[in-house]
Motif scaffolding. Structure first.
Motif, PDB file in Angstrom:
ATOM      1  N   VAL A  91      25.758   0.238  53.094  1.00 18.41           N
ATOM      2  CA  VAL A  91      26.687  -0.723  53.567  1.00 18.41           C
ATOM      3  C   VAL A  91      25.835  -2.075  53.228  1.00 18.41           C
ATOM      4  CG1 VAL A  91      27.941  -2.045  55.295  1.00 18.41           C
ATOM      5  CG2 VAL A  91      27.955   0.229  55.277  1.00 18.41           C
ATOM      6  N   ALA A  92      24.709  -2.302  53.412  1.00 20.71           N
ATOM      7  CA  ALA A  92      23.951  -3.502  53.307  1.00 20.71           C
ATOM      8  C   ALA A  92      23.867  -3.751  51.656  1.00 20.71           C
ATOM      9  CB  ALA A  92      22.421  -3.383  53.835  1.00 20.71           C
ATOM     10  N   GLU A  93      23.635  -2.651  50.761  1.00 19.84           N
ATOM     11  CA  GLU A  93      23.504  -2.867  49.381  1.00 19.84           C
ATOM     12  C   GLU A  93      24.918  -3.210  48.931  1.00 19.84           C
ATOM     13  OE1 GLU A  93      22.956   0.240  45.924  1.00 19.84           O
ATOM     14  OE2 GLU A  93      21.509   0.610  47.593  1.00 19.84           O
ATOM     15  N   ALA A  94      26.091  -2.723  49.461  1.00 18.07           N
ATOM     16  CA  ALA A  94      27.112  -3.007  49.017  1.00 18.07           C
ATOM     17  C   ALA A  94      27.453  -4.356  49.161  1.00 18.07           C
ATOM     18  CB  ALA A  94      28.231  -2.078  49.436  1.00 18.07           C
ATOM     19  N   VAL A  95      27.155  -5.117  50.515  1.00 21.51           N
ATOM     20  CA  VAL A  95      27.401  -6.397  50.876  1.00 21.51           C
ATOM     21  C   VAL A  95      26.499  -7.377  49.945  1.00 21.51           C
ATOM     22  CG1 VAL A  95      26.718  -8.105  52.637  1.00 21.51           C
ATOM     23  CG2 VAL A  95      27.762  -5.910  53.355  1.00 21.51           C
ATOM     24  N   GLU A  96      25.080  -6.844  49.561  1.00 20.45           N
ATOM     25  CA  GLU A  96      24.427  -7.736  48.495  1.00 20.45           C
ATOM     26  C   GLU A  96      25.215  -7.788  47.088  1.00 20.45           C
ATOM     27  OE1 GLU A  96      21.924  -9.492  48.837  1.00 20.45           O
ATOM     28  OE2 GLU A  96      22.012  -9.097  51.177  1.00 20.45           O
ATOM     29  N   ARG A  97      25.616  -6.544  46.816  1.00 21.11           N
ATOM     30  CA  ARG A  97      26.443  -6.643  45.458  1.00 21.11           C
ATOM     31  C   ARG A  97      27.655  -7.553  45.447  1.00 21.11           C
ATOM     32  NH1 ARG A  97      25.824  -0.775  45.580  1.00 21.11           N
ATOM     33  NH2 ARG A  97      28.163  -0.772  45.945  1.00 21.11           N
ATOM     34  N   GLN A  98      28.415  -7.405  46.479  1.00 16.11           N
ATOM     35  CA  GLN A  98      29.564  -8.215  46.624  1.00 16.11           C
ATOM     36  C   GLN A  98      29.320  -9.799  46.566  1.00 16.11           C
ATOM     37  OE1 GLN A  98      32.192  -7.344  50.179  1.00 16.11           O
ATOM     38  NE2 GLN A  98      33.823  -8.384  49.271  1.00 16.11           N
ATOM     39  N   THR A  99      28.158 -10.140  47.337  1.00 13.00           N
ATOM     40  CA  THR A  99      27.756 -11.466  47.531  1.00 13.00           C
ATOM     41  C   THR A  99      27.300 -12.092  46.188  1.00 13.00           C
ATOM     42  OG1 THR A  99      27.002 -11.064  49.725  1.00 13.00           O
ATOM     43  CG2 THR A  99      26.184 -13.120  48.801  1.00 13.00           C
ATOM     44  N   ALA A 100      26.614 -11.249  45.311  1.00 13.00           N
ATOM     45  CA  ALA A 100      26.138 -11.643  44.203  1.00 13.00           C
ATOM     46  C   ALA A 100      27.324 -11.895  43.033  1.00 13.00           C
ATOM     47  CB  ALA A 100      25.244 -10.454  43.635  1.00 13.00           C
ATOM     48  N   ALA A 101      28.248 -11.023  43.229  1.00 14.77           N
ATOM     49  CA  ALA A 101      29.561 -10.765  42.315  1.00 14.77           C
ATOM     50  C   ALA A 101      30.199 -12.403  42.828  1.00 14.77           C
ATOM     51  CB  ALA A 101      30.473  -9.942  42.723  1.00 14.77           C
ATOM     52  N   MET A 102      30.577 -12.668  44.070  1.00 14.03           N
ATOM     53  CA  MET A 102      31.156 -13.716  44.315  1.00 14.03           C
ATOM     54  C   MET A 102      30.516 -15.159  43.999  1.00 14.03           C
ATOM     55  SD  MET A 102      33.995 -12.967  46.003  1.00 14.03           S
ATOM     56  CE  MET A 102      34.500 -14.414  46.824  1.00 14.03           C
ATOM     57  N   ARG A 103      29.100 -15.174  43.934  1.00 14.44           N
ATOM     58  CA  ARG A 103      28.468 -16.278  43.432  1.00 14.44           C
ATOM     59  C   ARG A 103      28.615 -16.446  41.939  1.00 14.44           C
ATOM     60  NH1 ARG A 103      23.118 -15.163  47.072  1.00 14.44           N
ATOM     61  NH2 ARG A 103      23.912 -16.212  48.961  1.00 14.44           N
TER      62      ARG A 103
END
Length: 172
Positions: A91-103
């Motif tokens: 879940v933490a890895e998915a959150v990091e990927r999503q944050t990077a995509a949003m940025r």
């Protein structure tokens, strides 16, 4: 006769009347000495001069009791205890990927202005000049658009209604 006497004697009145129903606590708080609400009492230097009794101040301030040793130990243990991580690594890895995509999407939608060499910020005057240029271009485009619309209306009126000579007025 004693019965008549008992009927005529008034009942003892309470020394302190109860506040009326619905009265707020602040407005009906009474001082035991003078029976006036707190907000109706005189205050200020004149009231202090009129009241010869000095205000009562406790001789020693109230001291706090020290908490028991067991309580202090429990609080300290609670502060030092490390909470175990309850976050799933996936879940933490998915959150990091999503944050990077949003940025990345944010960078595309709102691109940064050209960076000045040596990472020095652009001067305020340069930013003002840029804004003035953009405003002037916007104003010029609006004027061109308004002139074109006015010309189109004028030509539409001339072609739709042919002009007739003005009728002569007759006077009586």
């Amino acid at each position: 006769m004693p019965e008549q006497q008992a009927a005529r004697t008034p009942l003892p009145q309470p020394t302190r009347p109860h506040p009326p129903a619905g009265a707020g606590r602040r407005t009906e708080r009474m001082d035991h000495d003078d029976e006036q609400p707190l907000h109706h009492r005189p205050h200020g230097p004149a009231a202090a001069a009129a009241d010869p009794t000095p205000p009562t101040v406790p001789a020693t301030p109230a001291q706090r009791r020290t908490p028991p040793d067991g309580y202090r130990r429990a609080i300290e243990a609670h502060r030092q205890a490390a909470r175990p991580s309850t976050v799933d690594p996936a879940v933490a890895e998915a959150v990091e990927r999503q944050t990077a995509a949003m940025r990345e999407l944010s960078r595309r939608a709102f691109p940064e202005p050209d960076v000045v060499p040596d990472d020095t910020p652009a001067s305020i005057e340069a930013a003002r000049a840029q804004r003035r240029g953009e405003a002037a271009a916007s104003e010029a485009a609006a004027l061109r658009r308004a002139r074109a619309e006015r010309a189109a209306r004028h030509t539409a009126q001339q072609t739709a209604v042919p002009q007739q000579p003005a009728a002569l007025r007759t006077t009586a």
